[in-house]
Design a protein around this motif. Structure first.
Motif, short mmCIF file in Angstrom:
data_model
loop_
_atom_site.label_atom_id
_atom_site.label_comp_id
_atom_site.label_asym_id
_atom_site.label_seq_id
_atom_site.Cartn_x
_atom_site.Cartn_y
_atom_site.Cartn_z
N LYS A 267 0.82 -1.26 -0.01
CA LYS A 267 -0.08 0.09 0.06
C LYS A 267 0.92 1.14 0.12
CE LYS A 267 -3.35 -2.47 2.49
NZ LYS A 267 -4.35 -2.33 3.72
N ALA A 268 2.09 1.09 0.27
CA ALA A 268 2.91 2.46 0.54
C ALA A 268 3.04 3.12 -0.86
CB ALA A 268 4.55 1.98 0.99
N PRO A 269 3.09 4.25 -1.17
CA PRO A 269 3.24 4.87 -2.57
C PRO A 269 4.67 4.67 -3.03
CG PRO A 269 3.00 6.50 -0.83
CD PRO A 269 2.60 5.10 -0.27
N LYS A 270 5.50 4.36 -2.20
CA LYS A 270 6.87 4.52 -2.52
C LYS A 270 7.45 3.25 -2.71
CE LYS A 270 8.07 9.22 -1.03
NZ LYS A 270 8.85 9.91 -0.30
N ALA A 271 6.97 2.17 -2.48
CA ALA A 271 7.21 0.58 -2.53
C ALA A 271 7.93 0.60 -3.86
CB ALA A 271 6.09 -0.15 -2.43
N GLU A 272 9.10 0.13 -3.99
CA GLU A 272 9.99 0.13 -5.35
C GLU A 272 9.83 -1.24 -5.51
OE1 GLU A 272 14.36 0.74 -7.14
OE2 GLU A 272 13.79 1.45 -5.02
N GLU A 273 8.92 -1.73 -6.74
CA GLU A 273 8.61 -2.52 -7.48
C GLU A 273 10.04 -3.10 -8.15
OE1 GLU A 273 5.35 -4.72 -9.14
OE2 GLU A 273 4.20 -2.88 -9.03
N PHE A 274 10.22 -4.42 -8.07
CA PHE A 274 11.53 -5.12 -8.93
C PHE A 274 11.10 -5.95 -9.87
CE2 PHE A 274 15.17 -8.00 -8.78
CZ PHE A 274 16.18 -7.13 -8.70
N HIS A 275 11.75 -5.89 -11.00
CA HIS A 275 10.99 -6.55 -12.19
C HIS A 275 11.99 -7.59 -12.81
CE1 HIS A 275 7.78 -3.83 -12.22
NE2 HIS A 275 8.52 -2.86 -11.98
N GLU A 276 13.42 -8.09 -12.06
CA GLU A 276 13.82 -9.08 -12.88
C GLU A 276 13.15 -10.43 -12.79
OE1 GLU A 276 18.06 -9.29 -11.08
OE2 GLU A 276 18.28 -7.08 -11.89
N PRO A 277 13.49 -11.15 -13.95
CA PRO A 277 12.66 -12.26 -14.07
C PRO A 277 12.74 -13.33 -13.11
CG PRO A 277 13.95 -11.92 -16.06
CD PRO A 277 14.30 -10.68 -15.20
N TRP A 278 13.91 -13.58 -12.27
CA TRP A 278 14.03 -14.52 -11.39
C TRP A 278 13.06 -14.25 -10.08
CZ3 TRP A 278 15.44 -13.15 -6.47
CH2 TRP A 278 16.19 -12.09 -6.32
N ALA A 279 12.95 -12.86 -10.04
CA ALA A 279 12.22 -12.65 -8.65
C ALA A 279 10.73 -12.67 -8.74
CB ALA A 279 12.17 -10.92 -8.20
N LYS A 280 10.32 -13.01 -10.06
CA LYS A 280 8.84 -13.20 -10.30
C LYS A 280 8.38 -14.48 -10.41
CE LYS A 280 8.13 -8.70 -11.88
NZ LYS A 280 7.21 -7.98 -10.86
N ARG A 281 9.48 -15.54 -10.41
CA ARG A 281 9.13 -16.77 -10.45
C ARG A 281 8.61 -17.61 -9.16
NH1 ARG A 281 14.44 -17.24 -13.70
NH2 ARG A 281 13.66 -16.80 -15.81
N TYR A 282 7.81 -17.04 -8.64
CA TYR A 282 6.89 -17.56 -7.35
C TYR A 282 5.48 -17.41 -7.41
CZ TYR A 282 11.94 -16.84 -5.93
OH TYR A 282 13.24 -16.82 -5.79
N PRO A 283 4.63 -18.18 -6.54
CA PRO A 283 3.31 -18.21 -6.78
C PRO A 283 2.82 -16.55 -6.81
CG PRO A 283 4.08 -19.87 -5.24
CD PRO A 283 5.30 -19.09 -5.45
N SER A 284 3.36 -15.72 -6.09
CA SER A 284 2.87 -14.39 -6.13
C SER A 284 4.12 -13.66 -6.91
CB SER A 284 2.82 -13.75 -4.75
OG SER A 284 2.59 -12.42 -5.18
N SER A 285 3.81 -13.21 -8.25
CA SER A 285 4.93 -12.52 -8.86
C SER A 285 5.39 -11.19 -8.74
CB SER A 285 4.55 -12.52 -10.39
OG SER A 285 3.28 -11.99 -10.67
N HIS A 286 4.64 -10.63 -7.50
CA HIS A 286 5.24 -9.03 -6.97
C HIS A 286 6.56 -9.37 -6.14
CE1 HIS A 286 1.42 -7.33 -8.55
NE2 HIS A 286 0.56 -8.46 -8.07
N ALA A 287 7.27 -8.39 -6.72
CA ALA A 287 8.39 -8.26 -5.87
C ALA A 287 8.82 -6.81 -5.90
CB ALA A 287 9.78 -9.16 -6.75
N PHE A 288 9.60 -6.60 -4.63
CA PHE A 288 9.85 -5.41 -4.26
C PHE A 288 11.06 -5.33 -3.65
CE2 PHE A 288 5.42 -5.89 -3.91
CZ PHE A 288 4.76 -4.78 -4.60
N ARG A 289 12.07 -4.34 -3.81
CA ARG A 289 13.32 -3.84 -3.37
C ARG A 289 13.18 -3.57 -1.80
NH1 ARG A 289 18.28 -2.17 -5.80
NH2 ARG A 289 17.26 -2.24 -7.83
#
Length: 145
Positions: free
Chosen positions: A45-67
């Motif tokens: 919910k944080a407006p400054k949550a920095e999404e992370f988009h490298e493919p390895w970080a999205k290979r989990y049941p939830s594909s959202h990843a954050f730094r």
């Protein structure tokens, strides 16, 4: 204490040597109260949550990843920044690997990850399973950010 002594202390410590304070997001080393990690929780919910988009970080049941950033402190001195990726719906904090194609991490990163992930014991099975995807190279250096 020198920097190398501090890093060696962290690497040689056990996860249960650290006292976690959820409210302050700190991990204090029980054998030397001058040593601690500080970090900020990642919130979807944080407006400054920095999404992370490298493919390895999205290979989990939830594909959202954050730094996520954690700092190692000794007394009043900030000594080291560690960058982690919060994966799979906040189930695990994983170290930032050498590159998106080489999931190689340092021994230091692996040990710090174990310390930080111990705070959420109910999800430690996820971390233990996910960290197996990484190769630990004791001679590797931290990835520049």
């Amino acid at each position: 204490m020198t920097l190398q002594q501090l890093i060696t202390t962290v690497i040689d410590s056990r996860s249960d040597d650290w006292i976690y304070d959820d409210e302050r997001q700190t991990w204090v080393y029980a054998l030397d109260l001058d040593v601690r990690f500080e970090g900020k929780p990642v919130s979807l919910k944080a407006p400054k949550a920095e999404e992370f988009h490298e493919p390895w970080a999205k290979r989990y049941p939830s594909s959202h990843a954050f730094r996520a950033n954690f700092k190692l402190w000794y007394r009043n001195s900030m000594v080291r920044d560690y960058f982690f990726i919060d994966v799979d719906g906040h189930r695990a904090l994983l170290p930032l690997p050498r590159s998106q194609d080489q999931l190689i991490i340092t021994l230091e990163q692996e040990r710090v990850a174990r310390i930080l992930n111990r705070a959420h014991r109910d999800q430690s099975a996820y971390f233990n399973r996910y960290i197996e995807r990484f190769e630990v190279d004791e001679a590797a250096e931290l990835r520049p950010v």
